[in-house]
Design a protein around this motif. Structure first.
Motif, PDB file in Angstrom:
ATOM      1  N   SER A  64      12.659   4.353 -14.463  1.00 59.09           N
ATOM      2  CA  SER A  64      14.175   4.008 -14.187  1.00 59.09           C
ATOM      3  C   SER A  64      14.885   4.917 -15.456  1.00 59.09           C
ATOM      4  CB  SER A  64      14.452   2.499 -14.187  1.00 59.09           C
ATOM      5  OG  SER A  64      15.238   2.220 -14.893  1.00 59.09           O
ATOM      6  N   GLY A  80      14.528   7.996  -7.594  1.00 61.28           N
ATOM      7  CA  GLY A  80      13.985   7.339  -8.527  1.00 61.28           C
ATOM      8  C   GLY A  80      13.426   5.907  -8.034  1.00 61.28           C
ATOM      9  N   SER A  81      14.322   5.055  -7.174  1.00 60.23           N
ATOM     10  CA  SER A  81      13.806   3.831  -6.755  1.00 60.23           C
ATOM     11  C   SER A  81      12.670   3.765  -5.981  1.00 60.23           C
ATOM     12  CB  SER A  81      15.103   2.958  -6.264  1.00 60.23           C
ATOM     13  OG  SER A  81      16.017   3.748  -5.628  1.00 60.23           O
ATOM     14  N   THR A 116       7.955   0.813 -14.684  1.00 59.58           N
ATOM     15  CA  THR A 116       9.163   0.636 -13.874  1.00 59.58           C
ATOM     16  C   THR A 116      10.207   1.008 -15.032  1.00 59.58           C
ATOM     17  OG1 THR A 116       9.080  -1.488 -14.019  1.00 59.58           O
ATOM     18  CG2 THR A 116       8.298  -0.554 -11.989  1.00 59.58           C
ATOM     19  N   LEU A 117      10.172   0.562 -15.849  1.00 56.39           N
ATOM     20  CA  LEU A 117      11.418   0.888 -16.884  1.00 56.39           C
ATOM     21  C   LEU A 117      11.609   2.259 -17.146  1.00 56.39           C
ATOM     22  CD1 LEU A 117      12.036  -2.451 -19.096  1.00 56.39           C
ATOM     23  CD2 LEU A 117      13.127  -1.828 -16.860  1.00 56.39           C
ATOM     24  N   PRO A 119      18.422   7.426  -5.421  1.00 58.66           N
ATOM     25  CA  PRO A 119      17.252   6.748  -4.394  1.00 58.66           C
ATOM     26  C   PRO A 119      15.866   7.196  -4.609  1.00 58.66           C
ATOM     27  CG  PRO A 119      19.028   8.184  -3.325  1.00 58.66           C
ATOM     28  CD  PRO A 119      19.307   7.973  -4.698  1.00 58.66           C
ATOM     29  N   LYS A 164       4.984   0.548  -8.420  1.00 60.02           N
ATOM     30  CA  LYS A 164       4.652  -1.066  -7.763  1.00 60.02           C
ATOM     31  C   LYS A 164       3.314  -1.179  -7.052  1.00 60.02           C
ATOM     32  CE  LYS A 164       8.724  -2.577  -7.238  1.00 60.02           C
ATOM     33  NZ  LYS A 164       9.616  -3.557  -7.058  1.00 60.02           N
ATOM     34  N   ILE A 202       9.668   4.227  -8.184  1.00 59.62           N
ATOM     35  CA  ILE A 202       9.717   2.911  -8.730  1.00 59.62           C
ATOM     36  C   ILE A 202       8.834   2.150  -7.876  1.00 59.62           C
ATOM     37  CG2 ILE A 202      10.558   0.713  -9.745  1.00 59.62           C
ATOM     38  CD1 ILE A 202      12.895   2.443 -10.992  1.00 59.62           C
TER      39      ILE A 202
END
Lengths: 288, 214
Positions: B200, B146-147, B196-197, B144, B154, B150
């Protein structure tokens, strides 16, 4: 054991008399610190003359009140359109991801992952600048694509979280896949997903403010117009003080509604079986 | 195609700007989020209240409004800093609310017995939290967090619209120079995908190494 836990992990004992006194001291000290901070901010506000009558006078005029209301109306309009479209797109993409046909599944997965990985603002700017679309449609397209693909994931995980027996029983009754979905799985899943869906709508509501950046005449835009008015001595801070509570309040209401729904459902025996996690955190982007 | 090769330095500056914003704001968000999460589980009521207000208000604030208020508002109090610092502040504070919630739900996943055992050994709240609960919670919050980071990367695109140098803002320069706008956006999109990759991937490695086995 009563005072122990406000949530499930018990991190500290019921305080004894000495600790109670110590905690009270901490409480008083921290409250004082916060009060000092508030006082300092108030001092700054007064010091930089934010409370002069000139700066607050614009809010008395009907024209300006109308301007603000129109901005608020435009914000809500953009929200309503993108919410409806995002729900529709989410449903469509979720159907695609749950399809039995591999190519359909691939396309849907690709779309969902791509739109989730892109910043909304990049999509909005792309539509607005590169495709030269009007601000409102550009904003709506961006919000719809992003929230639609997040909602697709919510829908998919909602349907997948249904107990397997439901699906099996439905198939055993001779239902086709469409019937299994529309008569058995989706109605139950929807109930469980409702809080997650509403939480995602809060994100959509918050993101309508991105319209400000592409000159869509929404709430912030109206505020900016008033704030840059020299006749009222550039009332930027008063404008922020009026706009923020309204904006934050709207989002809070929607968030609380989501929480209320989720609490109500936790008590309801109908949805006991399924728990759908909120959309944002949890999974990392590529695959799973 | 030559949109990229002709303007490599513009794109490079933008890309590095976004990376820089993301890194600094992430650090701020992690520190603040950690602080607020400890406030929210603290035994002192006023700490808890402060943490709750922080999280509730920031989670329900549109980020554009926050940028608007911070970048254009704070200078009116005589607080003049580079826009980049303001942008890091706004992004960091905003994301900290989400990090805090992720941490808090991570704390809730640690079995109750762990806290009880720690307390029965005579550990204080600080010791229980830092030596027993958080190390275990850490393993379940990697994904969580990590997202959320991200999402932060963004969201940093908003800073570009407030004239901070970053990736999305590069379209303006290139548009004025008359380059193909579609291709410009393709490269911008690719830049964001790389960032973002990468985040991730980092968190996937962390997750594999320390995550809770499921």
């Amino acid at each position: 054991m009563k005072a122990l836990a406000h949530d499930s992990t018990a991190l500290y004992d019921i305080p004894g008399p000495k600790t109670v006194r110590r905690h009270k001291l901490y409480g008083v000290l921290s409250t004082l610190a916060v009060l000092a901070l508030v006082a300092w901010i108030l001092y700054l506000l007064f010091d930089t003359e934010q409370f002069t009558a000139t700066k607050w006078s614009p809010f008395e005029y009907e024209g300006i009140q109308e301007l603000l209301l129109r901005g608020l109306g435009n914000t809500l309009k953009a929200f309503a359109i993108s919410a409806v479209l995002a729900l529709a797109l989410g449903g469509l993409l979720a159907m695609g991801r749950l399809s039995d046909h591999r190519p359909v599944r691939w396309v849907a997965t690709l779309l969902v992952e791509f739109f989730r990985a892109m910043p909304v603002l990049v999509m909005i700017f792309f539509v607005f600048v590169a495709l030269k679309v009007q601000p409102l449609p550009a904003l709506v397209v961006g919000l719809t694509l992003y929230n639609g693909s997040v909602l697709a994931e919510v829908f998919r995980s909602g349907v997948n979280s249904m107990e397997r027996g439901q699906k099996e029983a439905a198939y055993a009754l001779g239902m086709r896949k469409t019937q299994v979905m529309s008569h058995v799985l989706v109605p139950q899943a929807l109930r469980a997903m409702l809080p997650a869906i509403i939480s995602q709508l809060v994100v959509a509501l918050k993101d309508t403010s991105l319209g400000f950046l592409i000159t869509y005449e929404e709430f912030l835009h109206a505020g900016k117009l008033i704030a840059s008015n020299l006749d009222y001595d550039l009332p930027f801070i008063p404008v922020v003080m009026v706009i923020s509570p309204i904006y934050i309040g709207m989002c809070m209401l929607l968030s609380w509604f989501a929480q209320w729904v989720s609490k109500r459902q936790r008590r309801s025996p109908k949805t006991e079986a399924a728990e759908v996690a909120p959309a944002e955190p949890g999974t990392l982007l590529p695959g799973r | 195609m030559n949109v990229l090769t002709d303007n490599f330095s513009t794109f490079g500056d933008g890309f590095l700007g976004t990376v820089e914003l993301t890194v600094y704001a992430s650090l701020l968000a992690l520190v603040l989020g950690f602080l607020m999460a400890s406030f929210r589980v603290a035994p002192v009521g006023s700490f808890r209240a402060f943490g709750t207000v922080w999280v509730t208000v920031l989670r329900n604030t549109p980020l554009t409004l926050l940028f608007f208020a911070v970048l254009l508002g704070l200078p009116r109090f005589g607080l003049v800093l580079p826009f980049k610092v303001f942008a890091v502040l706004a992004l960091g504070c905003y994301t900290s609310a989400f990090i805090c919630e992720a941490l808090r739900s991570g704390i809730n996943t640690v079995p109750k017995g762990q806290g009880e055992a720690a307390r029965s050994l005579g550990m204080s709240f600080g010791q229980t939290l830092s030596m027993v609960i958080l190390p275990q919670a850490f393993r379940s919050v990697i994904a969580p967090v990590g997202s959320n980071l991200i999402a932060l990367a963004k969201n940093s695109a908003i800073a570009g619209a407030f004239s901070v140098t970053e990736l999305l803002g590069t379209y303006k320069t290139l548009n004025e120079l008359g380059y193909n706008i579609i291709w410009t956006f393709v490269w911008i999109a690719l830049g964001y995908l790389i960032i973002t990759l990468a985040i991730s991937a980092i968190f996937n490695i962390l997750e594999q190494r320390w995550g809770v086995a499921r």
